[in-house]
Design an enzyme around this catalytic site. Structure first.
Site, short mmCIF file in Angstrom:
data_model
loop_
_atom_site.label_atom_id
_atom_site.label_comp_id
_atom_site.label_asym_id
_atom_site.label_seq_id
_atom_site.Cartn_x
_atom_site.Cartn_y
_atom_site.Cartn_z
N VAL A 1 -4.21 4.42 -0.79
CA VAL A 1 -5.11 4.91 0.24
C VAL A 1 -6.08 5.96 -0.30
CG1 VAL A 1 -3.58 4.30 2.15
CG2 VAL A 1 -3.48 6.59 1.19
N VAL B 1 0.83 -1.19 0.00
CA VAL B 1 0.00 0.00 0.00
C VAL B 1 0.87 1.25 0.00
CG1 VAL B 1 -1.75 1.27 1.32
CG2 VAL B 1 -1.72 -1.22 1.38
N CYS B 2 0.44 2.28 -0.75
CA CYS B 2 1.03 3.62 -0.65
C CYS B 2 -0.11 4.62 -0.87
CB CYS B 2 2.18 3.81 -1.62
SG CYS B 2 1.70 3.96 -3.35
N ARG B 3 0.24 5.85 -1.15
CA ARG B 3 -0.78 6.88 -1.32
C ARG B 3 -1.65 6.63 -2.56
NH1 ARG B 3 -1.08 11.91 -4.19
NH2 ARG B 3 -2.60 13.28 -3.22
#
Length: 109
Positions: free
Chosen positions: A95, A66-68
């Site tokens: 996210v 997961v990242c932005r």
């Protein structure tokens, strides 16, 4: 290890998290980003620190990175797969997509 899709959508992650075999969430964002919003049960290892911290990744559970927005996490997903981890998937949209489509209470940045 069972091969997983290269990427999954946030709806699929929500479904997986509700089941008994939930994947490990590997959040590769920086601490300042995690302070804005984060999964409470994620394994938080910034992208640049990951090569020295591979031993922290569980070998017995699938991983969703997961990242932005999904860009850094896709780089990490491809890198981990090159290291032999076929059980790693990227969270498409990161996210930002989670906040938009699953939990609008999350702060976007």
């Amino acid at each position: 290890m069972t091969a997983r899709p290269l990427a999954i959508e946030v709806e699929e992650l929500a479904r997986l998290r509700a089941g008994p075999d939930a994947p490990v969430l590997l959040d590769v964002r920086e601490p300042r980003e995690l302070a804005i919003c984060r999964f409470p049960d994620s394994l938080d290892i910034p992208m640049g620190s990951l090569p020295g911290r591979l031993a922290e990744l569980p070998a017995d559970r699938p991983i969703v990175v997961v990242c932005r927005s999904g860009a850094r996490s896709m780089q990490v997903t491809r890198w981990l797969r090159a290291q032999g981890r076929d059980d790693v998937s990227n969270l498409s949209g990161g996210v930002l997509a989670w906040a938009e489509r699953i939990d609008p209470s999350w702060q976007s940045y």
